[in-house]
Design a protein around this motif. Structure first.
Motif, PDB file in Angstrom:
ATOM      1  N   GLU A  36       0.825  -1.212   0.000  1.00 47.77           N
ATOM      2  CA  GLU A  36       0.000   0.000   0.000  1.00 47.77           C
ATOM      3  C   GLU A  36       0.862   1.266   0.000  1.00 47.77           C
ATOM      4  O   GLU A  36       0.524   2.259  -0.644  1.00 47.77           O
ATOM      5  CB  GLU A  36      -0.929  -0.009   1.215  1.00 47.77           C
ATOM      6  CG  GLU A  36      -2.027  -1.063   1.123  1.00 47.77           C
ATOM      7  CD  GLU A  36      -2.856  -1.147   2.396  1.00 47.77           C
ATOM      8  OE1 GLU A  36      -2.561  -0.364   3.343  1.00 47.77           O
ATOM      9  OE2 GLU A  36      -3.770  -1.990   2.460  1.00 47.77           O
ATOM     10  N   ARG A  37       2.002   1.216   0.733  1.00 49.62           N
ATOM     11  CA  ARG A  37       2.883   2.390   0.763  1.00 49.62           C
ATOM     12  C   ARG A  37       3.508   2.638  -0.603  1.00 49.62           C
ATOM     13  O   ARG A  37       3.675   3.791  -1.015  1.00 49.62           O
ATOM     14  CB  ARG A  37       3.970   2.197   1.812  1.00 49.62           C
ATOM     15  CG  ARG A  37       3.450   2.199   3.243  1.00 49.62           C
ATOM     16  CD  ARG A  37       4.542   2.603   4.197  1.00 49.62           C
ATOM     17  NE  ARG A  37       4.133   2.496   5.582  1.00 49.62           N
ATOM     18  CZ  ARG A  37       4.796   3.026   6.591  1.00 49.62           C
ATOM     19  NH1 ARG A  37       5.912   3.701   6.363  1.00 49.62           N
ATOM     20  NH2 ARG A  37       4.373   2.897   7.832  1.00 49.62           N
ATOM     21  N   ASP A 116       9.387   5.649   4.757  1.00 56.11           N
ATOM     22  CA  ASP A 116       8.812   6.607   3.811  1.00 56.11           C
ATOM     23  C   ASP A 116       9.886   7.178   2.887  1.00 56.11           C
ATOM     24  O   ASP A 116       9.670   7.330   1.673  1.00 56.11           O
ATOM     25  CB  ASP A 116       8.113   7.742   4.564  1.00 56.11           C
ATOM     26  CG  ASP A 116       6.823   7.292   5.233  1.00 56.11           C
ATOM     27  OD1 ASP A 116       6.253   6.270   4.778  1.00 56.11           O
ATOM     28  OD2 ASP A 116       6.395   7.944   6.199  1.00 56.11           O
ATOM     29  N   VAL A 119      10.906   4.544   0.347  1.00 58.89           N
ATOM     30  CA  VAL A 119       9.882   4.397  -0.691  1.00 58.89           C
ATOM     31  C   VAL A 119       9.980   5.531  -1.706  1.00 58.89           C
ATOM     32  O   VAL A 119       9.824   5.323  -2.913  1.00 58.89           O
ATOM     33  CB  VAL A 119       8.480   4.344  -0.052  1.00 58.89           C
ATOM     34  CG1 VAL A 119       7.390   4.433  -1.115  1.00 58.89           C
ATOM     35  CG2 VAL A 119       8.308   3.055   0.751  1.00 58.89           C
TER      36      VAL A 119
END
Length: 309
Positions: A36-37, A116, A119
């Motif tokens: 999902e990230r 984060d 990603v």
């Protein structure tokens, strides 16, 4: 390559998560949450072709998925070395989601250690080639270590994910016991046209070399230096172990007495029995002779678009 709007199309990636890594074992993350990230930043996540196979088989299958731009691997340094086994020499780059304990390769590459940030690099980063090392077909990206550290790794593996202060103290006590309990490893070293017998407590082959200077513990000077570095410690008393540790801490360890160092692109280590080898933190038993060689620029990785160096 751009689409009709002039923008680069979203990267298509296969996500391979090591389910044995601490962040996933402890329940803080799931493969679905990771997926999902990735999708949240516009990446197209292609399903794994063999999600129920072993980790090496999953990675080998991921490389063969047509039309992908990267293989995103979530795990620690050992997981990344496993990925390099499948990706070395391929045109598909490795994207790193650092979920391990040390994350040494991510640090050497200047990658953000928060999920984060990692990603974002996967979505916007650039491709860079780095060197790898190989011993008897086993690829490593950071170092390959023999001797006492490889023996001690068995205790670490037995307590993976459950290391408390008591366990750390027990490991320290075990290390001191190992100094006198086990004989030094015996081998024949072939290096730079010379052959000699060696006895050692610790031997390490590093991709590139470690940096010196305060705060540079276990960080490397580069990931594409075009050479391996051999470190050899023949004897290791408790006092010498302390001096070596202090030398690493203050960044002046190369000049310590009893520490032998050589730059090379290949070496051979022969012995009468199979040797326990720790490649990027993962231990494997390898039959001699051990033939080390450099694989220059063998692996493509995604790094930040702005080089932090």
């Amino acid at each position: 390559m751009t689409n009709q709007s002039g923008e680069a199309p979203a990267r298509r990636v296969v996500l391979v998560a090591n389910l044995a890594v601490g962040a996933l074992v402890d329940g803080g993350l799931t493969p679905d949450a990771l997926r999902e990230r990735l999708e949240a930043v516009g990446l197209t996540v292609v399903p794994e072709p063999r999600p129920d196979a072993s980790l090496p088989e999953r990675l080998a299958a991921a490389v063969e998925v047509p039309g992908i731009d990267a293989v995103a691997v979530a795990g620690g340094d050992g997981t990344l070395a496993c990925a390099a086994q499948a990706l070395a020499g391929q045109k598909i780059p490795l994207a790193i989601l650092p979920l391990g304990t040390m994350n040494l390769l991510a640090k050497d590459l200047g990658l953000p250690l928060d999920l984060d940030g990692a990603v974002d690099v996967l979505a916007t980063g650039l491709v860079r080639r780095i060197d790898a090392g190989e011993v008897n077909g086993h690829v490593f990206l950071i170092n390959s270590v023999l001797g006492m550290p490889a023996r001690m790794a068995r205790h670490r593996e037995a307590r993976r994910g459950h290391m408390g202060m008591t366990d750390l103290l027990r490991m320290a006590a075990g290390l001191l016991r190992h100094l006198g309990r086990y004989p030094r490893e015996r081998a024949v070293l072939s290096l730079g046209g010379t052959v000699r017998r060696v006895r050692f407590r610790t031997l390490a082959v590093v991709c590139g070399d470690y940096r010196e200077g305060l705060g540079a513990v276990l960080s490397r000077a580069g990931v594409d230096g075009g050479h391996l570095t051999l470190y050899l410690v023949e004897t290791l008393s408790a006092a010498r172990l302390v001096r070596l540790g202090l030398g690493f801490a203050v960044g002046e360890w190369r000049r310590l007495p009893g520490l032998e160092r050589h730059e090379t692109d290949a070496l051979t280590l022969d012995a009468r029995k199979a040797l326990r080898v720790m490649n990027d933190g993962e231990v494997v038993l390898i039959a001699p002779p051990l033939r080390y060689r450099l694989l220059p620029g063998a692996l493509q990785v995604l790094v930040p678009a702005e080089d932090p160096r």
